[in-house]
Design a protein around this motif. Sequence first.
Motif, PDB file in Angstrom:
ATOM      1  N   PHE A  20       0.855   7.299  -5.973  1.00  0.00           N
ATOM      2  CA  PHE A  20      -0.468   7.903  -6.163  1.00  0.00           C
ATOM      3  C   PHE A  20      -0.934   7.855  -7.611  1.00  0.00           C
ATOM      4  CE2 PHE A  20      -0.137   9.992  -1.962  1.00  0.00           C
ATOM      5  CZ  PHE A  20      -1.406   9.692  -1.491  1.00  0.00           C
ATOM      6  N   LYS A  26      -4.653   4.246  -4.089  1.00  0.00           N
ATOM      7  CA  LYS A  26      -4.187   5.636  -3.983  1.00  0.00           C
ATOM      8  C   LYS A  26      -4.700   6.477  -5.156  1.00  0.00           C
ATOM      9  CE  LYS A  26       0.063   4.516  -1.547  1.00  0.00           C
ATOM     10  NZ  LYS A  26       0.061   4.628  -0.273  1.00  0.00           N
ATOM     11  N   GLN A  29      -8.144   8.025  -4.925  1.00  0.00           N
ATOM     12  CA  GLN A  29      -8.323   9.180  -4.051  1.00  0.00           C
ATOM     13  C   GLN A  29      -8.384  10.497  -4.831  1.00  0.00           C
ATOM     14  OE1 GLN A  29      -5.768   9.201  -0.529  1.00  0.00           O
ATOM     15  NE2 GLN A  29      -5.444   7.020  -0.822  1.00  0.00           N
ATOM     16  N   TRP A  30      -7.879  10.486  -6.079  1.00  0.00           N
ATOM     17  CA  TRP A  30      -7.898  11.733  -6.861  1.00  0.00           C
ATOM     18  C   TRP A  30      -8.384  11.562  -8.297  1.00  0.00           C
ATOM     19  CZ3 TRP A  30      -4.775  12.524 -11.196  1.00  0.00           C
ATOM     20  CH2 TRP A  30      -3.755  11.586 -11.403  1.00  0.00           C
ATOM     21  N   LYS A 137      -7.304  17.669  -6.290  1.00  0.00           N
ATOM     22  CA  LYS A 137      -7.474  16.609  -5.274  1.00  0.00           C
ATOM     23  C   LYS A 137      -6.114  15.974  -4.954  1.00  0.00           C
ATOM     24  CE  LYS A 137     -10.713  14.051  -7.223  1.00  0.00           C
ATOM     25  NZ  LYS A 137     -11.874  13.193  -7.517  1.00  0.00           N
ATOM     26  N   ARG A 140      -4.056  18.108  -2.638  1.00  0.00           N
ATOM     27  CA  ARG A 140      -4.480  18.062  -1.236  1.00  0.00           C
ATOM     28  C   ARG A 140      -3.903  16.851  -0.502  1.00  0.00           C
ATOM     29  NH1 ARG A 140      -9.318  20.392  -3.467  1.00  0.00           N
ATOM     30  NH2 ARG A 140     -10.374  18.407  -3.719  1.00  0.00           N
ATOM     31  N   ILE A 141      -3.683  15.744  -1.196  1.00  0.00           N
ATOM     32  CA  ILE A 141      -3.201  14.532  -0.516  1.00  0.00           C
ATOM     33  C   ILE A 141      -1.695  14.295  -0.661  1.00  0.00           C
ATOM     34  CG2 ILE A 141      -5.421  13.353  -0.497  1.00  0.00           C
ATOM     35  CD1 ILE A 141      -4.599  11.842  -2.982  1.00  0.00           C
ATOM     36  N   ALA A 142      -1.054  14.947  -1.621  1.00  0.00           N
ATOM     37  CA  ALA A 142       0.381  14.690  -1.849  1.00  0.00           C
ATOM     38  C   ALA A 142       1.261  15.871  -1.443  1.00  0.00           C
ATOM     39  CB  ALA A 142       0.633  14.329  -3.313  1.00  0.00           C
TER      40      ALA A 142
END
Length: 143
Positions: A20, A26, A29-30, A137, A140-142
């Motif tokens: 990420f 990836k 995304q943040w 952010k 939230r995804i990791a």
Amino acid sequence: MSELTLERTFSADPKTVYAFITEEAKLLQWWGPEGMTVPEYSLDLTRPGSWSSVMVNAEGERYKVTGEVVAVDPPRSVELTWAWHDENDARGHESRVRFEVSPDGQGGTRFRLIHTGLSDDEAAAGHTEGWTSALRKLERIAN
């Protein structure tokens, strides 16, 4: 010069968190504070070389930042230079950002973001706010 350090713990394993912070799809995304879009970018942080991004807020204001990836140590760390551009596209004061990833001992990941060489405390405060927003952010995804 001023600096900041932000730490987070993620439930995802270190290899996933490292992806990420290094792989463009990836990372996008943040990357950037909440509410910003990133319509222009070159963000491959998997290898040394140049990188850039343009972030745009809801009012359409553009914020360009560029630098060089100067050190890559998979799956532990990435270090890069960082400088904002002004309205005439002149590159400003250069600082350094280091992302560090390590196992947390419980199957997850300890993540550190260290931003050094900032011009003053005001710049450090602004970057703390921006990075904290971006890291929400990532959380939230990791996780």
